[in-house]
Design a protein around this motif. Structure first.
Motif, PDB file in Angstrom:
ATOM      1  N   THR A   1      36.693  46.750  37.069  1.00  0.00           N
ATOM      2  CA  THR A   1      37.151  46.319  38.180  1.00  0.00           C
ATOM      3  C   THR A   1      38.437  45.420  37.972  1.00  0.00           C
ATOM      4  O   THR A   1      38.680  44.726  36.911  1.00  0.00           O
ATOM      5  CB  THR A   1      36.167  45.128  38.673  1.00  0.00           C
ATOM      6  N   PHE A   2      39.438  45.667  38.854  1.00  0.00           N
ATOM      7  CA  PHE A   2      40.619  44.891  38.808  1.00  0.00           C
ATOM      8  C   PHE A   2      41.165  44.589  40.235  1.00  0.00           C
ATOM      9  O   PHE A   2      40.861  45.067  41.117  1.00  0.00           O
ATOM     10  CB  PHE A   2      41.639  46.065  38.125  1.00  0.00           C
ATOM     11  N   PRO A   3      42.185  43.856  39.972  1.00  0.00           N
ATOM     12  CA  PRO A   3      42.827  43.250  41.387  1.00  0.00           C
ATOM     13  C   PRO A   3      44.125  44.125  41.874  1.00  0.00           C
ATOM     14  O   PRO A   3      44.521  44.807  40.875  1.00  0.00           O
ATOM     15  CB  PRO A   3      43.368  41.822  40.858  1.00  0.00           C
ATOM     16  N   VAL A   4      44.028  44.182  43.171  1.00  0.00           N
ATOM     17  CA  VAL A   4      44.939  45.143  43.997  1.00  0.00           C
ATOM     18  C   VAL A   4      46.441  44.531  43.381  1.00  0.00           C
ATOM     19  O   VAL A   4      47.628  45.188  43.320  1.00  0.00           O
ATOM     20  CB  VAL A   4      45.057  45.188  45.302  1.00  0.00           C
ATOM     21  N   ASP A   5      46.300  42.976  43.422  1.00  0.00           N
ATOM     22  CA  ASP A   5      47.560  42.328  43.047  1.00  0.00           C
ATOM     23  C   ASP A   5      47.711  42.320  41.540  1.00  0.00           C
ATOM     24  O   ASP A   5      46.743  42.772  40.863  1.00  0.00           O
ATOM     25  CB  ASP A   5      47.601  40.728  43.581  1.00  0.00           C
ATOM     26  N   LYS A   6      48.858  42.061  40.822  1.00  0.00           N
ATOM     27  CA  LYS A   6      48.875  42.169  39.419  1.00  0.00           C
ATOM     28  C   LYS A   6      48.008  41.162  38.680  1.00  0.00           C
ATOM     29  O   LYS A   6      47.689  41.134  37.516  1.00  0.00           O
ATOM     30  CB  LYS A   6      50.315  42.052  39.125  1.00  0.00           C
ATOM     31  N   LYS A   7      47.634  40.191  39.406  1.00  0.00           N
ATOM     32  CA  LYS A   7      46.778  39.194  38.688  1.00  0.00           C
ATOM     33  C   LYS A   7      45.585  38.818  39.647  1.00  0.00           C
ATOM     34  O   LYS A   7      45.612  38.829  40.971  1.00  0.00           O
ATOM     35  CB  LYS A   7      47.524  37.717  38.720  1.00  0.00           C
ATOM     36  N   PHE A   8      44.440  38.438  39.175  1.00  0.00           N
ATOM     37  CA  PHE A   8      43.314  37.916  39.706  1.00  0.00           C
ATOM     38  C   PHE A   8      43.486  36.599  40.365  1.00  0.00           C
ATOM     39  O   PHE A   8      44.218  35.652  39.861  1.00  0.00           O
ATOM     40  CB  PHE A   8      42.204  37.736  38.923  1.00  0.00           C
ATOM     41  N   THR A   9      42.880  36.340  41.665  1.00  0.00           N
ATOM     42  CA  THR A   9      42.873  35.060  42.091  1.00  0.00           C
ATOM     43  C   THR A   9      41.973  34.197  41.515  1.00  0.00           C
ATOM     44  O   THR A   9      41.116  34.682  40.789  1.00  0.00           O
ATOM     45  CB  THR A   9      42.552  35.198  43.806  1.00  0.00           C
ATOM     46  N   GLN A  10      42.001  32.887  41.650  1.00  0.00           N
ATOM     47  CA  GLN A  10      41.199  31.982  41.023  1.00  0.00           C
ATOM     48  C   GLN A  10      39.803  32.327  41.051  1.00  0.00           C
ATOM     49  O   GLN A  10      39.011  32.481  40.116  1.00  0.00           O
ATOM     50  CB  GLN A  10      41.409  30.426  41.178  1.00  0.00           C
ATOM     51  N   LYS A  11      39.298  32.619  42.604  1.00  0.00           N
ATOM     52  CA  LYS A  11      38.169  33.045  42.823  1.00  0.00           C
ATOM     53  C   LYS A  11      37.605  34.307  42.372  1.00  0.00           C
ATOM     54  O   LYS A  11      36.335  34.311  41.686  1.00  0.00           O
ATOM     55  CB  LYS A  11      38.116  33.128  44.469  1.00  0.00           C
ATOM     56  N   GLN A  12      38.458  35.189  42.101  1.00  0.00           N
ATOM     57  CA  GLN A  12      38.022  36.541  41.432  1.00  0.00           C
ATOM     58  C   GLN A  12      37.670  36.277  40.099  1.00  0.00           C
ATOM     59  O   GLN A  12      36.921  36.839  39.391  1.00  0.00           O
ATOM     60  CB  GLN A  12      39.259  37.499  41.596  1.00  0.00           C
ATOM     61  N   LYS A  13      38.850  35.557  39.401  1.00  0.00           N
ATOM     62  CA  LYS A  13      38.914  35.153  38.077  1.00  0.00           C
ATOM     63  C   LYS A  13      37.463  34.759  37.683  1.00  0.00           C
ATOM     64  O   LYS A  13      36.886  35.141  36.751  1.00  0.00           O
ATOM     65  CB  LYS A  13      39.743  34.541  37.638  1.00  0.00           C
TER      66      LYS A  13
END
Ligand code: GLY
Ligand code: MN
Length: 465
Positions: A267-279
């Motif tokens: 599972t990975f973020p569409v953005d280059k980085k995870f948001t805090q919530k996703q992380k």
């Protein structure tokens, strides 16, 4: 057509089976071509996995039998005519294929009925596994006199147990085949993770994964799951665009030319980085996955590993304020299943859910470990104590399924353990699952295949390439 193993391997497997059964006739219907929209335009052919395991020949139109008393193996089929060869090109004869896999005798298809009839009238019991294709149900009905609707119940428990006893323990050469499938799968995942960008359709990424699987193997071992709606567990819809702020869940695996499967989820973020919530959610799932893998060794019951992963994820969700109360009690009652409504994993091999056609009560359970009836844990496909040679998946996940949240909240379900106000803040989160494929060794375990980025840092690093 690749026959992955030596004639000695196939002969040894059949001899062991005959020995385990002792008497009776063991029937193995091979798979046939299935028309997609008309007979001449078939789906990709896939041989039955039991047939592959004991007879090795991935060709349609075959039927095999083993006389358990004499140990004799017979292949029923028809040689290609010149008219066939005009369309298919020259192919090895059945006699050559039988020789290559150590099968004792080849007979024309037309003799199958007489052969089985003779065995039956001589008092031999007919053993077969539960059929799952209609054409083979019809054939079994003709041969045994047992109607299609009765065949699942009439399948031979002795044959099923003997097959599971062999197929559950992967040999070194089988593990190499699985590892090849996992490595193709790793290339699929890493390419998808490097290619995904905002505005791309899911279908483009699914197509890339599919292309690699066909380029390096036989295609996929199961329908690709690749979606920004990762909370839909078996989501085969690829019609969405990737949007900023979303997660992409990819659960797909190659089938190697040897027919063995890989089954990996990232599972990975569409953005280059995870948001805090996703992380935060991602890290809970990752810790549960790593801890579950670390605990794997012979003798450990997979049910216990599943329950421990459930408790760890419940603890993590509690720290985020999504769950509350006593963690052990929450898991004992099944409250965690709002977020983790499936099992921690399953055996894998020639099938992605290995031997599921034979029945999970034989493959994943035994007298010692019974299947739970509780929502969530009931979906666990493997629960019994692990043994060296088992290959299995470890695949915890946390999902926010709006329909399930609404239903449970409306019913006032588990209000002692679930903080619905907080949960509703995550309604559009999607889901996170992380899955790897693991071999149980004599004293522990080994994760199969090349490493695929999975820590937050590794995933973000790959996304920025
Ligand atoms: N890979 C899909 C599943 O394990 O069900
Ligand atoms: Mn899986």
């Amino acid at each position: 057509m690749q026959i992955p193993f030596s004639k000695e391997t196939y002969t040894h497997r059949r001899r062991q089976l005959a020995k385990d059964l002792g008497k009776g006739l063991l029937l193995f219907p091979g798979n046939n071509e299935v028309g997609m929209n008309y007979a001449g335009n078939p789906y990709q052919f896939r041989q039955d996995s039991n047939f592959l395991y004991f007879f090795g020949i991935a060709q349609p139109g075959l039927f095999a039998a083993i006389d358990a008393e004499s140990g004799e193996s017979i292949l029923f089929g028809d040689e290609l005519t010149m008219e066939d060869i005009v369309w298919t090109g020259p192919q090895p004869s059945l006699a050559e294929l039988a020789e290559r896999t150590g099968i004792d005798k080849v007979l024309p298809s037309a003799e199958l009925g007489t052969y089985v009839g003779k065995a039956k009238s001589g008092g031999a019991a007919l053993h077969f596994t539960p059929p799952y294709r209609w054409d083979n149900m019809l054939k079994l009905e003709q041969l045994t006199g047992i109607g299609a609707a009765e065949q699942k119940n009439a399948a031979s428990a002795d044959l099923i147990r003997a097959i599971v006893a062999q197929r559950a323990h992967k040999s070194t050469e089988e593990v190499a085949c699985i590892e090849e499938a996992v490595n193709i799968t790793a290339t699929m995942h890493m390419t998808v993770m490097m290619t995904a960008t905002e505005g791309k359709p899911e279908s483009e990424l699914a197509g890339i994964a599919l292309g690699i699987s066909y380029g390096l193997g036989r295609g996929v071992a199961y329908g690709i799951i690749l979606s920004v709606n990762g909370h839909i567990l078996h989501n085969h819809y690829h019609g969405n665009m990737l949007r900023k702020g979303q997660l992409v869940l990819g659960d797909f695996g190659a089938e190697a030319n040897s027919h063995y499967a890989g089954d990996i989820t990232r599972t990975f973020p569409v953005d280059k980085k995870f948001t805090q919530k996703q992380k935060e959610i991602y890290q809970i799932v990752l810790d549960a996955e790593n801890n579950a893998i670390a605990s794997l060794k012979p003798g450990v019951k997979y049910m216990d590993v599943h329950l421990e992963a459930s408790r760890q994820m419940t603890e993590g969700l509690k720290q985020l304020g999504l769950m509350k109360g006593n963690v052990d009690e929450a898991v004992a009652q099944g409250a965690h299943a709002l977020f983790f409504p499936h099992g921690l994993g399953h055996m894998m091999g020639l099938d992605v859910h290995d031997m599921e056609d034979l029945g999970e009560q034989y493959v994943g359970y035994n007298d010692e470990v019974q299947r739970s009836t509780q929502f969530g844990t009931a979906y666990l496909r493997l629960a019994r104590a692990l043994e060296p040679g088992f290959v299995l998946t470890v695949e915890p996940g946390i999902y926010f399924i709006p329909e399930l949240i609404d239903q449970w909240q409306a019913e006032g379900k588990f209000t002692d353990f679930i903080n619905y106000d907080k949960v509703n803040e995550y309604r559009h989160f999607g889901g996170v699952r992380i899955e790897d494929n693991v071999l149980i060794t004599d004293d522990g375990h080994r994760v199969l295949g090349m490493p695929i980025p999975k820590t937050v840092e590794e995933v973000e690093e790959l996304r920025q390439r």
